[in-house]
Scaffold this motif. Sequence first.
Motif, mmCIF file in Angstrom:
data_model
loop_
_atom_site.group_PDB
_atom_site.id
_atom_site.type_symbol
_atom_site.label_atom_id
_atom_site.label_comp_id
_atom_site.label_asym_id
_atom_site.label_seq_id
_atom_site.Cartn_x
_atom_site.Cartn_y
_atom_site.Cartn_z
ATOM 1 N N VAL A 9 11.385 19.146 -0.140
ATOM 2 C CA VAL A 9 12.630 19.280 0.610
ATOM 3 C C VAL A 9 13.548 18.023 0.291
ATOM 4 O O VAL A 9 13.376 16.999 -0.151
ATOM 5 N N GLY A 10 14.850 18.293 0.679
ATOM 6 C CA GLY A 10 15.770 17.466 0.688
ATOM 7 C C GLY A 10 16.317 16.984 -0.621
ATOM 8 O O GLY A 10 15.658 17.455 -1.844
ATOM 9 N N GLN A 47 14.013 15.753 -3.510
ATOM 10 C CA GLN A 47 12.987 16.384 -3.673
ATOM 11 C C GLN A 47 11.584 15.820 -3.501
ATOM 12 O O GLN A 47 10.721 15.821 -4.109
ATOM 13 N N SER A 60 6.191 17.738 1.110
ATOM 14 C CA SER A 60 5.749 17.771 2.330
ATOM 15 C C SER A 60 4.585 18.840 2.355
ATOM 16 O O SER A 60 4.817 19.620 1.671
ATOM 17 N N GLU A 92 12.643 16.188 5.144
ATOM 18 C CA GLU A 92 13.774 16.594 5.560
ATOM 19 C C GLU A 92 13.681 18.176 5.786
ATOM 20 O O GLU A 92 12.486 18.815 5.802
ATOM 21 N N GLU A 93 14.723 18.806 6.018
ATOM 22 C CA GLU A 93 14.802 20.324 6.196
ATOM 23 C C GLU A 93 13.727 20.678 7.424
ATOM 24 O O GLU A 93 12.887 21.727 7.143
ATOM 25 N N PRO A 101 14.024 22.649 9.783
ATOM 26 C CA PRO A 101 13.783 24.243 10.172
ATOM 27 C C PRO A 101 12.738 24.878 9.047
ATOM 28 O O PRO A 101 12.019 25.820 9.461
ATOM 29 N N LYS A 102 12.862 24.676 7.930
ATOM 30 C CA LYS A 102 12.026 25.233 6.983
ATOM 31 C C LYS A 102 10.444 24.789 7.433
ATOM 32 O O LYS A 102 9.744 25.559 7.128
ATOM 33 N N ASP A 108 13.131 9.200 2.642
ATOM 34 C CA ASP A 108 13.091 10.692 2.186
ATOM 35 C C ASP A 108 11.638 11.177 2.349
ATOM 36 O O ASP A 108 11.329 12.650 2.357
ATOM 37 N N ALA A 143 12.641 14.377 8.839
ATOM 38 C CA ALA A 143 12.371 15.378 9.825
ATOM 39 C C ALA A 143 11.209 15.006 10.773
ATOM 40 O O ALA A 143 10.797 15.945 11.369
#
Length: 218
Positions: A8-9, A12, A15, A33-34, A36-37, A60, A64
Amino acid sequence: MDVRMFTVGPVQENSFLIRRDGGDRALLVDPGEEAPKLLGALEALGVGLDAILLTHTHFDHVGAVAPVAKATGAPVYCPELEVPVLQDIMAYVPWPGFGPFESWDPEHTVAGGERLQLAGYDIDVLFTPGHSPGHVTYAIAGDAAGEPTMLFSGDVLFQQSVGRTDLPGGDHATLLQSIATLLERYDDDAIVHPGHMGLTTLGAERATNPFLAELSQS
């Protein structure tokens, strides 16, 4: 063990969503990050989130945290030395153009030496500083005899590389000692789930990682 990796993000970051095969409870390591994903993956699997585990608090890896924690009610486990960073993320972002990220007060802290019982797993917490001052690694033994240990190691060790140590609180010698601790404690088949790039094993890195030559000479 069912382990799913989400990269994510813009940096890169990896997670990891972890659950027992077919289980209805999960863990999330380093939601960078991300949101919603990540939340969509939980919904698609139909699982609840028992905890959010942080290896360290560089932006990083924690971007989220707040939205995922709010949406799921899952408690956050944060390295105790790095709680102030999570509480004021944007103050510690070293470059422009990232964020904004919402800060969070963690429900729990870890320092290394703990054994957590979450989502049906016994999880050993190891203190592995060097990339950041409070960095930890989470180790989960295989579900059955002979299955390898899973190491969720953040930015300690990568395929053919190691974590950078030029950020505040980083120290190369300390990082190498943390890697040496992992190599001494776990078998070569232990699977490293790093914060960036692909999966590897301790044995592969012991044999071929050029940055570990210093360890063999010490």
